[in-house]
Design an enzyme around this catalytic site. Structure first.
Site, short mmCIF file in Angstrom:
data_model
loop_
_atom_site.label_atom_id
_atom_site.label_comp_id
_atom_site.label_asym_id
_atom_site.label_seq_id
_atom_site.Cartn_x
_atom_site.Cartn_y
_atom_site.Cartn_z
N ARG A 39 -4.90 -39.49 45.40
CA ARG A 39 -4.47 -38.97 46.69
C ARG A 39 -3.82 -37.60 46.51
O ARG A 39 -3.37 -37.25 45.42
CB ARG A 39 -3.48 -39.93 47.36
CG ARG A 39 -4.02 -41.33 47.60
CD ARG A 39 -2.92 -42.23 48.17
NE ARG A 39 -3.40 -43.57 48.49
CZ ARG A 39 -3.35 -44.60 47.65
NH1 ARG A 39 -2.82 -44.44 46.43
NH2 ARG A 39 -3.80 -45.80 48.01
N LYS A 63 1.30 -45.44 46.28
CA LYS A 63 2.14 -45.87 47.39
C LYS A 63 3.07 -47.00 46.94
O LYS A 63 2.70 -47.84 46.12
CB LYS A 63 1.26 -46.34 48.55
CG LYS A 63 0.46 -45.23 49.20
CD LYS A 63 -0.33 -45.75 50.39
CE LYS A 63 -1.07 -44.63 51.10
NZ LYS A 63 -1.85 -45.12 52.26
N HIS A 91 -8.53 -35.78 50.97
CA HIS A 91 -8.93 -37.20 51.02
C HIS A 91 -10.45 -37.34 51.05
O HIS A 91 -10.99 -38.39 50.69
CB HIS A 91 -8.30 -37.88 52.23
CG HIS A 91 -7.94 -39.32 51.98
ND1 HIS A 91 -6.87 -39.69 51.19
CD2 HIS A 91 -8.52 -40.47 52.37
CE1 HIS A 91 -6.80 -41.01 51.13
NE2 HIS A 91 -7.81 -41.51 51.83
N ARG A 122 -11.49 -37.95 47.64
CA ARG A 122 -11.17 -39.32 47.23
C ARG A 122 -12.24 -40.28 47.75
O ARG A 122 -12.69 -41.18 47.03
CB ARG A 122 -9.79 -39.70 47.76
CG ARG A 122 -9.34 -41.13 47.47
CD ARG A 122 -7.88 -41.28 47.87
NE ARG A 122 -7.47 -42.66 48.03
CZ ARG A 122 -7.07 -43.44 47.02
NH1 ARG A 122 -7.06 -42.98 45.80
NH2 ARG A 122 -6.69 -44.68 47.26
N HIS A 164 -6.08 -49.38 45.48
CA HIS A 164 -6.04 -50.13 46.74
C HIS A 164 -5.44 -51.50 46.51
O HIS A 164 -5.81 -52.21 45.57
CB HIS A 164 -7.46 -50.31 47.31
CG HIS A 164 -8.03 -49.06 47.89
ND1 HIS A 164 -9.38 -48.83 48.02
CD2 HIS A 164 -7.44 -47.96 48.41
CE1 HIS A 164 -9.60 -47.66 48.57
NE2 HIS A 164 -8.43 -47.10 48.81
N TYR A 178 -16.23 -48.34 51.53
CA TYR A 178 -17.23 -47.54 50.86
C TYR A 178 -18.59 -48.23 50.85
O TYR A 178 -19.63 -47.59 50.87
CB TYR A 178 -16.78 -47.23 49.42
CG TYR A 178 -15.48 -46.47 49.39
CD1 TYR A 178 -15.43 -45.14 49.80
CD2 TYR A 178 -14.30 -47.08 48.99
CE1 TYR A 178 -14.23 -44.44 49.80
CE2 TYR A 178 -13.10 -46.38 48.98
CZ TYR A 178 -13.07 -45.07 49.39
OH TYR A 178 -11.89 -44.38 49.40
#
Length: 323
Positions: free
Chosen positions: A160, A184, A268, A271, A294, A303
Site C-alpha cells: 500500500r 493495517k 493502489h 497494488r 489481506h 481479483y
C-alpha cells in the site's frame, strides 16, 4: 431503547467519542487516517442529533435516528459509499458503547448498510505496467532513480501507499531478499523483493546517500526513512524528510499519464495490478492473500472477479457463438 443505569451522557459532550478513538488508537492500532475519519463522522452525527433533539443523551438513540441521519446525508448529495463510511464509524462506536455498558442495546446493528454498486477496478495490463516502470526518466520524474524504485516496490511487492512511505532502511532484509512491511492495525509481514526491485532500490540508495552527504557537508545528515523528499525539508531540524503518501500519489499519476495510462491511476492501482497479474499467471489465491496482507480471503477474491470479467470480454469478442 431505554437508557442504561449509568448516568446519561449528552451528545454535546464529546467524551464518549474521544474515549472510543483512544481505544481505536491504543488497542486496535488504527491509523491516523482512520482516526481522523472516524472523529469527523462521529462528530458530524452527534452535531446533527443535537440539532434535531436538544439535550439528547446517548442512551436515547434509536435505530430510526440513525436511518434519518443517513437520509439527511443523501439529501446533501453524498454518495452511497460516503453514507456507508459514516455508518461504519457509527456502528463501531455503538458496538463499543454496548460493550462498555454505556447503552443496553446496539441500535446501529439494526441499520442495513447501503447497497453499493460493484465496480471492478480497472487494471493496466502487464505490458502497460512494464512499459511505465521501465521508462522512468527525467521527462517524467524529478528524481528518476527514487521514483523508479517507488514504482518497482508498489507493483513488484503489491504494498500500500502508506506501507511504502513507512518503510525504513532497516526494513530491507537483503540477505533474505525480502522487506518488512507494516500493514493495517500494526500487523507486520515479509514480502519478497524481486531482482528488478532490488536493483532499482540499490541505485536509489546510492543517490540518496550522496544527497544526504551533500546536504550536510560538516556532518552527513541521517534519517531512518527509506524514501525521502527531493528537498530534504526538515532534515537536521528534528524531521525525517520522509516522503508523504500525497507526494507518492502525485509521482505515480504524473509518470503513468505521461506514459499513456488513464488519469485515474493511483498507487493502489499498482497494488491491484500486482494481485491480478499474479492470479493471471497461476499464483495461488491464498499466497496472494498473504502477500497483500489481506485479513480475509474474500477481499483477495475481488481479483478473481476481475479476471473473470476480463475473460468474459475475451469470450464475447472472439467466440463465434457469443456474437
Amino acid at each position: 431503547m431505554t437508557a442504561t443505569a449509568t448516568p446519561a451522557i449528552s451528545l454535546s459532550d464529546g467524551t464518549l467519542v474521544d474515549a472510543y478513538l483512544q481505544v481505536l488508537a491504543n488497542e486496535r492500532g488504527a491509523s491516523t487516517h482512520t482516526l481522523r475519519a472516524y472523529q469527523r463522522e462521529l462528530r458530524n452525527f452527534a452535531a446533527w442529533l443535537t440539532q434535531q433533539h436538544a439535550g439528547f443523551a446517548v442512551g436515547q438513540i434509536e435505530h430510526t435516528h440513525i436511518r434519518s441521519y443517513l437520509a439527511t446525508l443523501y439529501q446533501r448529495g453524498l454518495s452511497k459509499a460516503s453514507a456507508a463510511r459514516a455508518l461504519a464509524a457509527i456502528r463501531g462506536w455503538f458496538k463499543w458503547l454496548a460493550r462498555s455498558g454505556h447503552i443496553e442495546q446496539n441500535a446501529a446493528s439494526l441499520v442495513a448498510t447501503p447497497r453499493l454498486p460493484k465496480h471492478l477496478p480497472r487494471v493496466p495490463s502487464i505490458e502497460q505496467l512494464n512499459r511505465v516502470v521501465d521508462s522512468v526518466r527525467d521527462d517524467a520524474a524529478s528524481w528518476p532513480t527514487r521514483d523508479r524504485a517507488i514504482l518497482e516496490l508498489l507493483y513488484g511487492c503489491g504494498i500500500r501507499n502508506a506501507e511504502l512511505t513507512a518503510l525504513n532502511l532497516d526494513d530491507i532484509h537483503w540477505a533474505n531478499e525480502a522487506i518488512l512491511v507494516r500493514g493495517k492495525g500494526q500487523k507486520q509481514r515479509y514480502v519478497p523483493i524481486g531482482d528488478s526491485a532490488s536493483e532499482a532500490v540499490r541505485s536509489y540508495l546510492t543517490e540518496r546517500s550522496a544527497r544526504l552527504a551533500a546536504a550536510g557537508p560538516q556532518r552527513p545528515l541521517k534519517t531512518p526513512a527509506l524514501f525521502v523528499s527531493l528537498q530534504l525539508r526538515g532534515l537536521g531540524k528534528g524531521g525525517e524528510a520522509r516522503l508523504t503518501t500525497r507526494s507518492v500519489a502525485r509521482i505515480v499519476k504524473r509518470i503513468a499519464i505521461l506514459r499513456g495510462l488513464p488519469s485515474d491511476v493511483h498507487p493502489h492501482t499498482l497494488r491491484h495490478a500486482f494481485g491480478t497479474h499474479l492470479l493471471e499467471e497461476g499464483a495461488d489465491l491464498r499466497a496472494i492473500q498473504e502477500l497483500l496482507g489481506h485479513e480475509r480471503l474474500s477481499t483477495t477474491q475481488r481479483y478473481t472477479q476481475l479476471t473473470t470479467a476480463q475473460l468474459a470480454q475475451v469470450y464475447d469478442r472472439t467466440h463465434p457463438r457469443a456474437k
